[in-house]
Each structure stands twice: as C-alpha cells, then as structure tokens.
Design an enzyme around this catalytic site. Structure first.
Site, PDB file in Angstrom:
ATOM      1  N   GLY A  44       0.768  -1.253  -0.005  1.00  0.00           N
ATOM      2  CA  GLY A  44      -0.099  -0.185   0.081  1.00  0.00           C
ATOM      3  C   GLY A  44       1.065   1.460  -0.003  1.00  0.00           C
ATOM      4  O   GLY A  44       0.538   2.268  -0.639  1.00  0.00           O
ATOM      5  N   CYS A  45       1.831   1.219   0.781  1.00  0.00           N
ATOM      6  CA  CYS A  45       2.780   2.279   0.877  1.00  0.00           C
ATOM      7  C   CYS A  45       3.502   2.664  -0.413  1.00  0.00           C
ATOM      8  O   CYS A  45       3.773   3.680  -0.848  1.00  0.00           O
ATOM      9  CB  CYS A  45       3.757   2.349   2.011  1.00  0.00           C
ATOM     10  SG  CYS A  45       2.675   2.265   3.523  1.00  0.00           S
ATOM     11  N   THR A  46       3.797   1.518  -0.979  1.00  0.00           N
ATOM     12  CA  THR A  46       4.603   1.699  -2.223  1.00  0.00           C
ATOM     13  C   THR A  46       3.644   2.279  -3.383  1.00  0.00           C
ATOM     14  O   THR A  46       4.004   3.303  -4.053  1.00  0.00           O
ATOM     15  CB  THR A  46       5.140   0.288  -2.732  1.00  0.00           C
ATOM     16  OG1 THR A  46       6.369  -0.103  -1.623  1.00  0.00           O
ATOM     17  CG2 THR A  46       5.998   0.288  -4.160  1.00  0.00           C
TER      18      THR A  46
END
Length: 153
Positions: A44-46
C-alpha cells in the site's frame, strides 16, 4: 488531536532522505502535501508513494511540494526512494514527534495496533502557503492518491 482544516499546521523539524533537516517554515509561501504512511516498501505504501511520484510534476505546477513521513530511519528511506525512484523527500520521524503533533500516532483499534508496531496512520494533510491546514485526507486511495491530491490543490 488531529488538526482540522483552518488550524495552524504543527511546526516540525525532521531529518530527510538526503540527511538534511526539513522544517515546515521551509514551505512558507507555497502549498505542502504532507503525507504520513505506515512503512517503507510495503504494497500500500509503495502504491501511494508511486502515485504521488507520478503526479509530482502536476502537483508542483499547482505550487505544491510533497513530503512523505514515516517512523523508519533515513537508511530505510534512502533504499525506498532509490528502489522506486521517488522524486520527493521522505522524513524519518523515528521519535514519532511529528506523528504525535499531527494526531496520526495511533487512534482507534487499527491505529493503536499500528502505534504498537511503531507505524504511523495513513493520513495526508494539504497545508496552504500560510501554514494552515487546508484539507485532511483521512483514508487516501493508495493507488490513486496523486489524483486525489490534485483535486484539492
């Protein structure tokens, strides 16, 4: 307590990806997209970072800069930045002072679980050129976050 639109943005001074210190005052006179995320190099952060990377030219054209903030250190941020060719700084909020000031250190069941794991909540603040909170995106769409941000600039 999380700042709301119209509130002054909490001041900060934090180490960046390149080892420099970045302060809120550095952005007076321009808009700032300040996004907090849980952890470097997770799916998700990527997706969120890459969406902002891809929209950065349009965000900059609207007079805004981007800063990402998580609790990982500078080395983790350097690897994440290099791996995904991020074109904006990441701040190493290792003592979680920024997360606490912005009210993203952990609230609710999932927020407390993240806090215990040393992660920030996923929240984006758009700060105007006078240092006031203009918008808060509490539940950003990771894959389309750049497009979301552009709607508010």
């Amino acid at each position: 307590m999380r700042p709301k639109p119209g509130d002054p943005a909490p001041d900060f001074s934090c180490a960046a990806t390149d080892g420099s210190t970045i302060r809120l005052a550095d952005f007076r006179g321009r808009k700032l997209v300040l996004y907090f995320y849980p952890m470097d190099d997770t799916p998700g952060c990527t997706a969120q970072a890459c969406s902002l990377r891809d929209a950065n030219r349009d965000i900059a054209a609207r007079g805004a800069a981007i800063l990402g903030v998580s609790a990982q250190g500078e080395e983790s941020h350097r690897k994440f930045t290099s791996k995904y060719k991020l074109n904006f700084p990441l701040l190493a909020d290792t003592d979680r002072a920024m997360a606490k000031a912005y009210g993203v250190a952990g609230s609710g069941l999932f927020g407390v679980a993240r806090a215990l794991a040393g992660m920030h909540e996923r929240v984006t603040f758009i700060i105007d050129g006078k240092g006031k909170i203009a918008h808060v995106l509490d539940d950003p769409d990771c894959r389309h976050h750049g497009e979301e941000v552009l709607k508010y600039l």
